[in-house]
Design an enzyme around this catalytic site. Structure first.
Site, short mmCIF file in Angstrom:
data_model
loop_
_atom_site.label_atom_id
_atom_site.label_comp_id
_atom_site.label_asym_id
_atom_site.label_seq_id
_atom_site.Cartn_x
_atom_site.Cartn_y
_atom_site.Cartn_z
N HIS A 227 0.85 -0.97 0.07
CA HIS A 227 -0.11 -0.13 -0.01
C HIS A 227 0.71 1.37 -0.02
CE1 HIS A 227 -3.69 2.43 0.58
NE2 HIS A 227 -4.01 2.15 1.73
N HIS A 268 -2.24 -1.75 -9.75
CA HIS A 268 -3.18 -1.40 -8.88
C HIS A 268 -4.27 -2.30 -8.75
CE1 HIS A 268 -5.81 1.28 -6.95
NE2 HIS A 268 -4.99 2.12 -6.63
N ASP A 323 2.58 6.03 -6.34
CA ASP A 323 4.05 6.12 -5.84
C ASP A 323 5.07 5.85 -6.72
OD1 ASP A 323 2.58 5.98 -3.35
OD2 ASP A 323 2.35 3.75 -3.55
N1 NMX Z 1 5.05 -6.25 -9.58
C1 NMX Z 1 5.14 -7.66 -9.24
N2 NMX Z 1 4.12 -8.43 -9.28
C2 NMX Z 1 2.98 -7.73 -9.26
C3 NMX Z 1 2.81 -6.28 -9.54
C4 NMX Z 1 3.91 -5.66 -9.51
N3 NMX Z 1 3.87 -4.46 -9.60
N4 NMX Z 1 1.54 -6.10 -9.46
C5 NMX Z 1 0.89 -7.15 -9.51
N5 NMX Z 1 1.54 -8.16 -9.26
C6 NMX Z 1 1.24 -9.57 -9.39
C7 NMX Z 1 0.54 -9.71 -7.86
O1 NMX Z 1 1.52 -10.01 -6.91
C8 NMX Z 1 -0.16 -11.09 -8.35
O2 NMX Z 1 0.61 -12.16 -8.10
P1 NMX Z 1 0.21 -13.74 -7.72
O3 NMX Z 1 -1.19 -14.07 -8.15
O4 NMX Z 1 1.23 -14.71 -7.63
O5 NMX Z 1 -0.16 -13.39 -6.22
C9 NMX Z 1 -0.54 -10.94 -9.49
O6 NMX Z 1 0.34 -10.04 -10.05
C10 NMX Z 1 -2.06 -10.36 -9.70
O7 NMX Z 1 -2.12 -9.27 -9.24
P2 NMX Z 1 -2.97 -7.95 -9.67
O8 NMX Z 1 -4.37 -8.59 -9.52
O9 NMX Z 1 -2.71 -7.50 -10.64
O10 NMX Z 1 -2.90 -6.98 -8.36
P3 NMX Z 1 -3.45 -6.83 -6.93
O11 NMX Z 1 -4.94 -6.29 -6.87
O12 NMX Z 1 -3.58 -8.27 -6.37
O13 NMX Z 1 -2.64 -6.10 -6.17
C11 NMX Z 1 -1.15 -4.25 -6.05
C12 NMX Z 1 -2.61 -4.78 -6.25
C13 NMX Z 1 -1.05 -2.84 -5.96
C14 NMX Z 1 -0.81 -4.75 -4.31
C15 NMX Z 1 0.18 -4.90 -6.71
O14 NMX Z 1 -0.05 -4.33 -8.09
C16 NMX Z 1 1.20 -4.68 -6.27
O15 NMX Z 1 1.94 -5.54 -5.32
N6 NMX Z 1 2.10 -3.54 -6.74
C17 NMX Z 1 3.18 -3.24 -6.25
C18 NMX Z 1 3.20 -2.48 -4.79
C19 NMX Z 1 2.51 -1.03 -4.93
O16 NMX Z 1 3.26 -0.27 -5.79
N7 NMX Z 1 1.60 -0.88 -4.23
C20 NMX Z 1 1.13 0.61 -4.25
C21 NMX Z 1 -0.49 0.77 -4.44
C22 NMX Z 1 -0.81 2.23 -4.56
N8 NMX Z 1 -0.63 2.53 -3.10
O17 NMX Z 1 -0.31 3.53 -2.77
O18 NMX Z 1 -1.54 1.88 -2.18
C1 MLT Z 2 -4.55 4.67 -2.84
O1 MLT Z 2 -4.25 5.64 -3.13
O2 MLT Z 2 -4.94 4.16 -1.61
C2 MLT Z 2 -3.96 3.58 -3.49
O3 MLT Z 2 -4.07 3.72 -4.94
C3 MLT Z 2 -4.60 2.05 -3.22
C4 MLT Z 2 -6.09 1.82 -3.46
O4 MLT Z 2 -6.58 2.72 -3.99
O5 MLT Z 2 -6.39 0.48 -3.30
#
Ligand code: NMX
Ligand code: MLT
Length: 389
Positions: A227, A268, A323
């Protein structure tokens, strides 16, 4: 208008243990996240709000309309009159272990603020959060970084101008930092009802817990690297690449993915296009630090990472999120310790969460507030294994 009996979502077994992805659980009056165009606050696309005064956007969160000039003047005066973190809170911060992460300090600081100054009235406490958090966060920066004693607020200054005054970052250009942090504060304020920190804050508040403790719980969620803490990890990644050369960046990204690492700042849960909050920050970087090597690395990563992440069909969104580039801008404006970046996100997000908590606690259900959160978990694998006797 939906009827009470309208079916919004069919839940199947496959939806269980999926992080409540896409489940409609309530309504949100402060903001909305569209998968393709991103966030809008009360109907205004974020790009239309980014250059407003920060207090006007905080007002929008709390009142669901942009203020007139007179309303803004009154609101600014009200917020100023609420400033002042109790000295006891500052003393408690001084006793915290420096090895604690700044987010652990923020979580503690919110609890200390609640212990010393909660009124128990959600509306009052929400405004007090907006007014007092800049001083709390500035004190966290100064004490934990060893920059010296906390600096008192200056009633002549606007919210973020005063925050920068209280930070007094060694060697930083205060004017440049103020313009960046005003936009940063507005962009990070709210992101729909279901982002993890906001959802957590509202869940805890549904037990009629006070706003400060609810925000402490919310910030524990924001602290997670998936997050809010992704902003810190993203800058650290950019620093580790050590070159803005696209070929070097591509190699780093491929190695990271091969080692099952996340590419922080990308992906995301809801968005399916580049986050407009990232687009605004890339544009800002081209103005304030176009030649900065770390910014150029992040800007090139915007192209390279998307290309590489698109090769993995399981990744639903290969595009930059909020981010992806914020850290390089903060670094270029003098805030070089990435450990503090999520605290800046939290300073802003607490305003949106506080506004959403107020809605849920005192406006919904004809003023009764939404009931205590109590979702159902389906019992599984609970057959007794040991036969008695
Ligand atoms: N790098 C590597 N793997 C990823 C990434 C990424 N940036 N984004 C998604 N995946 C993987 C994820 O871990 C999952 O793998 P598995 O099935 O093996 O568990 C698969 O792709 C499917 O995930 P999604 O459905 O695309 O994404 P989900 O909704 O589960 O998660 C995040 C969303 C934001 C947690 C994920 O994209 C992520 O981990 N991003 C990197 C962390 C990040 O930048 N977080 C900040 C979000 C914004 N914020 O400020 O909160
Ligand atoms: C946020 O601003 O909280 C992030 O983009 C994560 C989200 O919306 O799930």
């Amino acid at each position: 208008m939906a009827e009470p009996t309208d079916v919004l979502f069919e839940i199947t077994q496959a939806h269980l243990n999926s992080g409540l992805r896409g489940f409609p659980v309530g309504t949100c009056r402060t903001s909305r996240v569209d998968p393709n165009t991103g966030v809008s606050y009360v109907g205004y696309p974020i790009a239309e709000l980014a250059d407003l005064e920060e207090e006007a956007v905080a007002y929008l969160m709390l009142h669901r309309e942009l203020p007139t000039d007179a309303q803004l003047t009154e609101f600014v005066a009200d917020i100023k009159s609420r400033r002042g973190v109790p000295p006891k809170v500052i003393e408690l911060l001084k006793a915290l272990p420096k090895e604690g992460h700044p987010m652990e300090w923020l979580i503690s600081g919110l609890i200390f603020l609640g212990m010393t100054s909660k009124t128990g009235d959600y509306v009052e406490d929400a405004k007090n959060v907006v007014a007092r958090l800049p001083e709390l966060v500035a004190a966290i920066f100064r004490i934990r970084s060893g920059w010296g004693e906390p600096i008192a607020p200056n009633p002549e200054l606007g919210l973020i101008e005063d925050f920068v005054h209280m930070l007094d970052v060694p060697g930083a250009d205060a004017e440049a930092l103020t313009s960046l942090l005003r936009v940063f504060y507005i962009l990070h304020m709210d992101h729909g009802g279901g982002n993890l920190s906001t959802f957590t804050g509202k869940t805890v508040a549904s037990a009629h817990t006070d706003i400060f403790a609810s925000l402490g719980a919310a910030m524990s969620g924001l602290y997670g690297p998936l997050h809010g803490r992704a902003n810190q990890d993203c800058l650290n990644f950019v620093r580790t690449v050590g070159s803005s050369d696209p070929a070097e960046i591509e190699k780093f990204i491929r190695d990271a993915l091969a080692n099952k690492k996340k590419i922080y700042g990308y992906g995301h849960a809801v968005l399916r296009a580049e986050d407009p909050r990232a687009t605004i920050q890339y544009g800002l970087g081209e103005k304030i630090c176009p030649d900065d090597e770390l910014f150029r690395t992040a800007a090139n990563m915007r192209i390279v990472a998307v290309k590489v992440l698109k090769e993995f069909p399981k990744i639903s969104n290969p595009y930059p999120n909020v981010d992806a580039v914020s850290g390089t801008l903060l670094n270029a404006c003098g805030l070089t310790d990435s450990d503090f970046y999520t605290v800046l996100f939290g300073l802003s997000r607490c305003t949106g969460i506080a506004a959403q908590i107020v809605d849920e606690r005192v406006r919904f259900r004809g003023g009764k507030g939404a009931p205590i959160y109590r979702p159902k978990y389906v019992a599984e694998d609970q057959t007794p294994r040991h036969v008695k006797g």
